[in-house]
Write a protein that holds these residues in place. Structure first.
Motif, PDB file in Angstrom:
ATOM      1  N   CYS A  88      41.636  28.652  -3.832  1.00 28.42           N
ATOM      2  CA  CYS A  88      40.278  28.912  -3.342  1.00 28.42           C
ATOM      3  C   CYS A  88      39.375  29.386  -4.474  1.00 28.42           C
ATOM      4  O   CYS A  88      38.202  28.983  -4.558  1.00 28.42           O
ATOM      5  CB  CYS A  88      40.308  29.948  -2.219  1.00 28.42           C
ATOM      6  N   LEU A  96      40.107  25.509   0.472  1.00 28.08           N
ATOM      7  CA  LEU A  96      39.012  26.139   1.206  1.00 28.08           C
ATOM      8  C   LEU A  96      39.067  25.769   2.687  1.00 28.08           C
ATOM      9  O   LEU A  96      38.841  26.613   3.560  1.00 28.08           O
ATOM     10  CB  LEU A  96      37.671  25.713   0.614  1.00 28.08           C
ATOM     11  N   GLU A 100      39.792  28.422   5.744  1.00 29.98           N
ATOM     12  CA  GLU A 100      38.899  28.478   6.908  1.00 29.98           C
ATOM     13  C   GLU A 100      39.707  28.366   8.203  1.00 29.98           C
ATOM     14  O   GLU A 100      39.506  29.137   9.150  1.00 29.98           O
ATOM     15  CB  GLU A 100      37.885  27.332   6.826  1.00 29.98           C
ATOM     16  N   LEU A 133      34.406  33.799  -0.368  1.00 32.58           N
ATOM     17  CA  LEU A 133      34.585  32.485  -0.977  1.00 32.58           C
ATOM     18  C   LEU A 133      33.512  32.075  -1.974  1.00 32.58           C
ATOM     19  O   LEU A 133      33.736  31.142  -2.757  1.00 32.58           O
ATOM     20  CB  LEU A 133      34.665  31.416   0.126  1.00 32.58           C
TER      21      LEU A 133
END
Length: 314
Positions: A88, A96, A100, A133
């Motif tokens: 990430c 990513l 999530e 993030l």
């Protein structure tokens, strides 16, 4: 001494603690290759080469004296989750997406309570997504701070809770309202030979009885216990999060704990058939071990989702 292979070189260059170069470089290299292969097996869709992962891992190894063996240190870390975090940080799209799906998507359920409006939870989740993030002008994304010690979900949850607290305007309570000490000071009599014998003899029964009693808690009570025992939020932070005073949080914790205690007591007395005198002694063991067992059950629930097939639905 053998020439140090490439992964070992990358590890030694990036480790913040000083490691003595290994005399058997091939064995050291094999250990690092195994760590990478084990970690990436949990996320087969994520293409992250061994060398950047090993360098990232080295920067987060727990502090240790020189000449300490590496294998026990690796055993303390959640390598698979550290692998995902590293991917990430590097902005790998598949990582990513998995973060999530497996972590951020679970936040609303973890944060929801009667005291939290859905709109505020949505705001918190969006802020968490950005904070964790998205790189900032001051550095990389916050997920780079995850060290692999402890569950990644717990780390994400604590980040979310602290953001939620900042969103709420709560006056700092007076010092006399801080009841952390009261809850921590619940009776825990010292052990003696008799109690140790009872504890060893009925250890399995005790664990089973607490598990059964724990299963009767409401979702709100589990949420509260998880924040207190696993995430180790203070009474002040919990009071701010739930918009109540600290004495209310203390009462909630004590009430839920007492429910588990009494239900465990009922199940044990029926199951063990102890004499009144032996059972009275056993209650001291129950009281001293109860919170440890609650913490173990909550951590097991946090770790359970990653036990299924890699990249499956959460």
């Amino acid at each position: 001494m053998e020439q140090v292979p490439s992964l070992a070189t990358a590890f030694l260059m990036h480790a913040k603690v000083r490691f003595v170069p290994p005399e058997h470089g091939s064995a050291f290299e094999s250990l690092l290759v195994h760590a990478w292969e084990t970690a990436r097996a949990q996320w087969p869709a994520v293409e992250l080469p061994a060398e950047p992962f090993v360098a990232y891992l080295a920067e987060r190894i727990p502090e240790t004296p020189p000449q300490s063996p590496l294998e026990p240190l690796l055993a303390q870390m959640s390598l698979a989750e550290l692998f995902l975090a590293c991917a990430c940080v590097r902005g790998i799209p598949s990582a990513l997406e998995l973060f999530e799906r497996h972590y951020l998507a679970r936040l609303p359920a973890l944060l929801r309570s009667p005291k939290q409006p859905d709109a505020m939870i949505d705001d918190v989740c969006q802020l968490v997504r950005v904070k964790i993030l998205v790189p900032t002008g001051e550095g990389g994304p916050k997920i780079a701070e995850y060290t692999g010690r402890g569950a990644l979900l717990s780390w994400v949850r604590v980040t979310a809770v602290r953001i939620a607290i900042k969103l709420q305007a709560v006056e700092k309570p007076a010092a006399h309202e801080d009841t952390d000490t009261l809850f921590a000071a619940l009776p825990a009599p010292g052990a003696n030979a008799e109690l140790d014998l009872i504890k060893r003899r009925h250890h399995t029964d005790f664990r089973q009885a607490v598990s059964e009693a724990f299963s009767g808690l409401s979702n709100d009570e589990r949420h509260l216990f998880r924040l207190y025992f696993v995430d180790q939020l203070s009474m002040y932070e919990l009071a701010a999060l739930f918009r109540v005073n600290q004495s209310t949080v203390s009462r909630w914790l004590k009430t839920a704990r007492q429910r588990i205690y009494e239900e465990t007591q009922r199940r044990l007395q029926a199951r063990l058939g102890l004499s009144p005198r032996d059972f009275k002694s056993y209650l001291a063991v129950l009281d001293s071990q109860l919170e440890l067992r609650i913490s173990q059950l909550l951590r097991a629930e946090d770790e359970a989702p990653r036990a299924h097939k890699p990249d499956g639905p959460p």
